[in-house]
Design an enzyme around this catalytic site. Structure first.
Site, mmCIF file in Angstrom:
data_model
loop_
_atom_site.group_PDB
_atom_site.id
_atom_site.type_symbol
_atom_site.label_atom_id
_atom_site.label_comp_id
_atom_site.label_asym_id
_atom_site.label_seq_id
_atom_site.Cartn_x
_atom_site.Cartn_y
_atom_site.Cartn_z
ATOM 1 N N LYS A 285 -72.307 20.585 -17.191
ATOM 2 C CA LYS A 285 -73.480 20.441 -16.326
ATOM 3 C C LYS A 285 -74.598 21.376 -16.771
ATOM 4 O O LYS A 285 -75.769 20.977 -16.865
ATOM 5 C CB LYS A 285 -73.093 20.718 -14.867
ATOM 6 C CG LYS A 285 -72.204 19.659 -14.260
ATOM 7 C CD LYS A 285 -71.721 20.078 -12.876
ATOM 8 C CE LYS A 285 -70.802 19.048 -12.249
ATOM 9 N NZ LYS A 285 -70.348 19.450 -10.894
ATOM 10 N N SER B 217 -72.040 24.491 -12.077
ATOM 11 C CA SER B 217 -70.855 24.877 -11.319
ATOM 12 C C SER B 217 -70.033 23.643 -10.981
ATOM 13 O O SER B 217 -70.576 22.538 -10.876
ATOM 14 C CB SER B 217 -71.258 25.603 -10.029
ATOM 15 O OG SER B 217 -70.115 26.084 -9.348
ATOM 16 N N ASP B 218 -68.743 23.857 -10.836
ATOM 17 C CA ASP B 218 -67.870 22.760 -10.413
ATOM 18 C C ASP B 218 -66.666 23.347 -9.696
ATOM 19 O O ASP B 218 -66.245 24.468 -9.969
ATOM 20 C CB ASP B 218 -67.400 21.926 -11.607
ATOM 21 C CG ASP B 218 -66.820 20.604 -11.147
ATOM 22 O OD1 ASP B 218 -67.613 19.699 -10.811
ATOM 23 O OD2 ASP B 218 -65.588 20.469 -11.078
ATOM 24 N N GLN B 219 -66.142 22.571 -8.758
ATOM 25 C CA GLN B 219 -64.972 22.995 -8.004
ATOM 26 C C GLN B 219 -63.906 21.913 -8.062
ATOM 27 O O GLN B 219 -64.202 20.729 -7.876
ATOM 28 C CB GLN B 219 -65.335 23.266 -6.548
ATOM 29 C CG GLN B 219 -64.160 23.780 -5.720
ATOM 30 C CD GLN B 219 -64.556 24.028 -4.277
ATOM 31 O OE1 GLN B 219 -64.648 23.098 -3.493
ATOM 32 N NE2 GLN B 219 -64.814 25.287 -3.941
#
Length: 199
Positions: free
Chosen positions: A59, A75-77
């Site tokens: 991203k 960011s990623d979760q």
């Protein structure tokens, strides 16, 4: 001869998530938002933590390619249930199934942050892993919760910052904003290392 201070680079959040936008506003920095348009499909056998890191990097890099002078936060979760990645449910039915599976279990939420600047050849990442223990949930509790909060855009189908906290027994984390979607302690560390002065 006096030197004029160089302006700080533009800061961009590579996310359309309102949760991440609201969290980043806490640092009181000027920033813009850009959609990263990245395929979030997990690779075959990809571990949840590795998936979160890969997507955060992708991203940040996708937006940095379009804005090469900017500092870009990605960011990623990914929720990790016994090694299996759980993403955003998207629908009520999938959210019910996720919460049924997480009932009485400990789920690890991996939240990755990446900072990229194409012009500087910068790419740094960090990862916060939050252990969340869910209560044993009854079917009617799950149904009432989902109807009340509709958390279909949240990995793991629960918002700890809202009513979802009532579904939990315990949260173990060294970066409390990570569970909401952006690990601000780690983001601030990445920004300082890149030379940005935080207020």
């Amino acid at each position: 001869m006096t030197q004029t201070a160089r302006p700080a680079p533009a800061l961009v959040l590579a996310s359309t998530s309102r949760y991440r936008r609201e969290l980043l506003q806490r640092l009181r920095l000027d920033f813009t938002v850009a959609a990263p348009e990245v395929d979030e499909t997990p690779g075959v056998g990809e571990a949840p933590a590795a998936l979160a890191l890969r997507l955060a990097r992708a991203k940040a890099q996708a937006v940095a390619a379009r804005q090469p002078q900017a500092l870009v936060i990605g960011s990623d979760q990914v929720a990790d249930l016994a090694g299996e990645p759980l993403g955003k449910p998207g629908t009520h039915e999938r959210a019910v199934r996720q919460l049924q599976r997480m009932s009485g279990q400990t789920v690890v939420f991996h939240t990755a942050a990446a900072l990229a600047c194409q012009a500087r050849g910068l790419l740094q990442t960090d990862l916060a892993s939050v252990r969340v223990r869910f209560r044993a949930l009854q079917a009617d509790e799950i149904e009432r919760y989902l109807r009340a909060e509709t958390p279909y855009d949240c990995a793991g189908s629960a918002k700890s910052e809202g009513l979802g906290i009532a579904l939990l027994e315990a949260i173990d984390s060294d970066d409390p904003t990570a569970l909401v979607g952006l690990p601000l302690i780690r983001v601030a560390r990445l920004l300082r290392a890149a030379g940005l002065r935080l207020p």
